[in-house]
Scaffold this motif. Structure first.
Motif, PDB file in Angstrom:
ATOM      1  N   VAL A 139      12.309   4.255   3.235  1.00  0.00           N
ATOM      2  CA  VAL A 139      11.525   3.252   3.943  1.00  0.00           C
ATOM      3  C   VAL A 139      10.230   2.996   3.180  1.00  0.00           C
ATOM      4  CG1 VAL A 139      10.278   2.746   6.070  1.00  0.00           C
ATOM      5  CG2 VAL A 139      12.514   3.857   6.166  1.00  0.00           C
ATOM      6  N   SER A 140       9.864   1.715   3.057  1.00  0.00           N
ATOM      7  CA  SER A 140       8.621   1.334   2.385  1.00  0.00           C
ATOM      8  C   SER A 140       7.812   0.419   3.291  1.00  0.00           C
ATOM      9  CB  SER A 140       8.916   0.615   1.064  1.00  0.00           C
ATOM     10  OG  SER A 140       9.605   1.452   0.169  1.00  0.00           O
ATOM     11  N   LEU A 141       6.507   0.659   3.328  1.00  0.00           N
ATOM     12  CA  LEU A 141       5.563  -0.167   4.081  1.00  0.00           C
ATOM     13  C   LEU A 141       4.614  -0.791   3.065  1.00  0.00           C
ATOM     14  CD1 LEU A 141       4.758   2.556   6.777  1.00  0.00           C
ATOM     15  CD2 LEU A 141       6.626   0.876   6.806  1.00  0.00           C
ATOM     16  N   ASP A 142       4.702  -2.120   2.898  1.00  0.00           N
ATOM     17  CA  ASP A 142       4.090  -2.785   1.756  1.00  0.00           C
ATOM     18  C   ASP A 142       2.884  -3.625   2.144  1.00  0.00           C
ATOM     19  OD1 ASP A 142       6.365  -1.831   0.312  1.00  0.00           O
ATOM     20  OD2 ASP A 142       7.490  -3.574   1.023  1.00  0.00           O
ATOM     21  N   LEU A 143       2.003  -3.792   1.157  1.00  0.00           N
ATOM     22  CA  LEU A 143       0.904  -4.751   1.250  1.00  0.00           C
ATOM     23  C   LEU A 143       0.789  -5.475  -0.080  1.00  0.00           C
ATOM     24  CD1 LEU A 143      -1.582  -6.092   2.509  1.00  0.00           C
ATOM     25  CD2 LEU A 143      -2.953  -4.183   1.646  1.00  0.00           C
ATOM     26  N   LYS A 144       0.774  -6.789  -0.009  1.00  0.00           N
ATOM     27  CA  LYS A 144       0.556  -7.629  -1.184  1.00  0.00           C
ATOM     28  C   LYS A 144      -0.585  -8.591  -0.875  1.00  0.00           C
ATOM     29  CE  LYS A 144       5.427  -7.499  -2.551  1.00  0.00           C
ATOM     30  NZ  LYS A 144       6.649  -8.305  -2.807  1.00  0.00           N
ATOM     31  N   GLY A 145      -1.656  -8.471  -1.596  1.00  0.00           N
ATOM     32  CA  GLY A 145      -2.795  -9.351  -1.380  1.00  0.00           C
ATOM     33  C   GLY A 145      -4.034  -8.608  -0.929  1.00  0.00           C
ATOM     34  N   GLU A 146      -4.987  -9.339  -0.460  1.00  0.00           N
ATOM     35  CA  GLU A 146      -6.295  -8.797  -0.096  1.00  0.00           C
ATOM     36  C   GLU A 146      -6.371  -8.562   1.405  1.00  0.00           C
ATOM     37  OE1 GLU A 146     -10.979  -9.822  -1.154  1.00  0.00           O
ATOM     38  OE2 GLU A 146      -9.397 -11.309  -1.402  1.00  0.00           O
ATOM     39  N   GLY A 147      -7.130  -7.538   1.795  1.00  0.00           N
ATOM     40  CA  GLY A 147      -7.304  -7.221   3.203  1.00  0.00           C
ATOM     41  C   GLY A 147      -6.873  -5.807   3.530  1.00  0.00           C
ATOM     42  N   THR A 148      -6.864  -5.485   4.839  1.00  0.00           N
ATOM     43  CA  THR A 148      -6.514  -4.153   5.321  1.00  0.00           C
ATOM     44  C   THR A 148      -5.421  -4.274   6.372  1.00  0.00           C
ATOM     45  OG1 THR A 148      -8.801  -3.424   4.976  1.00  0.00           O
ATOM     46  CG2 THR A 148      -7.398  -2.016   6.326  1.00  0.00           C
ATOM     47  N   VAL A 149      -4.398  -3.402   6.261  1.00  0.00           N
ATOM     48  CA  VAL A 149      -3.315  -3.387   7.248  1.00  0.00           C
ATOM     49  C   VAL A 149      -3.059  -1.937   7.662  1.00  0.00           C
ATOM     50  CG1 VAL A 149      -2.181  -5.497   6.468  1.00  0.00           C
ATOM     51  CG2 VAL A 149      -1.552  -3.311   5.442  1.00  0.00           C
ATOM     52  N   TRP A 150      -2.651  -1.772   8.931  1.00  0.00           N
ATOM     53  CA  TRP A 150      -2.255  -0.481   9.477  1.00  0.00           C
ATOM     54  C   TRP A 150      -0.780  -0.546   9.886  1.00  0.00           C
ATOM     55  CZ3 TRP A 150      -6.933  -2.707  10.161  1.00  0.00           C
ATOM     56  CH2 TRP A 150      -8.079  -1.925   9.935  1.00  0.00           C
ATOM     57  N   PHE A 151      -0.020   0.548   9.600  1.00  0.00           N
ATOM     58  CA  PHE A 151       1.374   0.655  10.000  1.00  0.00           C
ATOM     59  C   PHE A 151       1.529   1.858  10.932  1.00  0.00           C
ATOM     60  CE2 PHE A 151       1.540  -1.519   5.926  1.00  0.00           C
ATOM     61  CZ  PHE A 151       2.471  -2.521   6.137  1.00  0.00           C
TER      62      PHE A 151
END
Length: 390
Positions: A223-235
């Motif tokens: 399983v992969s939790l991805d971010l592409k680009g600028e900013g902040t994300v929570w999973f």
């Protein structure tokens, strides 16, 4: 034997290296790789001996209160400080059990946020500082915990991967999730990659979801939790579950620590064995070592100017030619040179491309012939200085 055995080893090894270079047989290639492994091992022991020698020499200087022993104190303190921070990485937030950052660069950082979560505190956080940032959290396949991160699946199982996610000032492609089916050797299976298209997520928690069937030969899921680009994300609350009639006879394992509630069991061991540098080590290197290097190179400019002044004195015809050529090259490299003669940059470039390269090649020929001669003397046992002169 104290003299003959090292000579025999040097002769056989040198002869082997000479033959395998011109005869690329598989036996020679395997032997060459083996010798390279030995060189790495010997290099590790040599580095250990070098560190021990530095510590011993500086400690003796401190113990005897020799002149300028304060520099030795600074040297030892700096060495052990960098060693401690590099190995144990104090202050670094531990990882959630079974998870780790699979892609981290200068423009993307990942951390386990123990205060933020969907249903309970605990989530993984990715932060990109530019639109080109890209990285992912994933359940790992290597480690020192039994069955760390493995999700067992059977071929033909229809799986649905879901995760809760929220963001803050996200721009670019955004957040996404993916599942990759692997075989028994943890290698990707053909046609076994399913991903949810990345999208910009808002401040409120929402669900990302993707479905896929485990192909023939699949044994595990990653399983992969991805971010592409600028900013902040929570999973948070990651679930891989079977769906549909295809799962009647096929099973899907549970995502290890999908709620990110448990911390890793051996953070110290992971930090010591980790290949990447910790944030503290990076800060010390970039804030102290790099400025010191810049200072040393700045001081070298004055030494070079002093050496050039002593070298370029026109006391002999050769020194006169060297002085004239050096002046032409230096004037041609700066904008003021064109004020004296409009073709001065081309003249300077001609000196750099032809006479300088010719002299450099002559030096390289001499170095090569000297290396060959020295190697033959060592292989044939004529040169014995490396044996202590025996």
């Amino acid at each position: 034997m104290r003299r003959q055995l090292p000579l025999i080893i040097g002769f056989v090894t040198g002869l082997f290296m000479f033959i395998q270079f011109f005869v690329p047989h598989q036996v020679g290639v395997a032997g060459f790789d083996l010798l390279n492994d030995w060189v790495r091992v010997i290099g590790a022991f040599a580095m250990t001996l070098g560190i021990a020698s530095i510590c011993q020499a500086n400690w003796e200087k401190i113990r005897r209160r020799q002149r300028e022993y304060g520099y030795s104190i600074v040297t030892l303190l700096s060495f052990f400080l960098m060693l401690y921070i590099g190995l144990f990485r104090p202050g670094e937030v531990p990882l959630p059990q079974g998870w780790g950052l699979s892609g981290e660069g200068d423009n993307l950082q990942g951390v386990w946020d123990r205060r933020e979560g969907h249903t309970a505190p605990g989530s993984v956080r990715l932060r990109g500082t530019s639109t080109s940032a890209e990285g992912a959290w994933s359940n790992r396949w290597a480690g020192w915990e039994e069955n760390w991160g493995n999700i067992a699946v059977q071929p033909g199982a229809l799986c649905r991967l879901s995760a809760w996610v929220r963001g803050h000032t996200v721009s670019g492609p955004g957040a996404g999730i993916a599942v990759t089916f692997l075989d028994q050797d943890s290698k990707p299976v053909a046609g076994g990659y399913q991903a949810c298209p990345s999208r910009v997520v808002g401040e409120l928690w929402e669900t990302l979801m993707v479905s896929g069937m485990a192909p023939r030969g699949a044994a595990f899921a990653q399983v992969s939790l991805d971010l592409k680009g600028e900013g902040t994300v929570w999973f948070d609350d990651v679930v891989l579950a079977p769906v549909g009639p295809a799962t009647v006879s096929a099973t899907v394992g549970e995502v290890v620590n999908g709620t990110f509630a448990r911390t890793e069991r051996h953070p110290i061991l992971r930090k010591v064995l980790a290949q990447a540098d910790g944030p503290g080590f990076k800060w010390l290197f970039e804030s102290i070592v790099v400025p010191l290097d810049s200072t040393m190179f700045a001081l070298l400019a004055f030494f070079m100017a002093s050496a050039a002044y002593r070298t370029f004195r026109a006391r002999t015809p050769e020194a006169t030619v060297l002085l004239l050529v050096a002046v032409i090259v230096m004037i041609g490299r700066v904008p003021i040179g064109e004020l004296f003669y409009k073709h001065m940059p081309q003249v300077s470039e001609w000196f750099m491309m032809y006479p300088t390269v010719a002299a450099k090649r002559g030096i390289l020929f001499g170095v090569a012939l000297g290396s060959v001669a020295t190697s033959l003397r060592i292989i044939l046992g004529i040169e014995r200085s490396h044996l202590g002169g025996r």
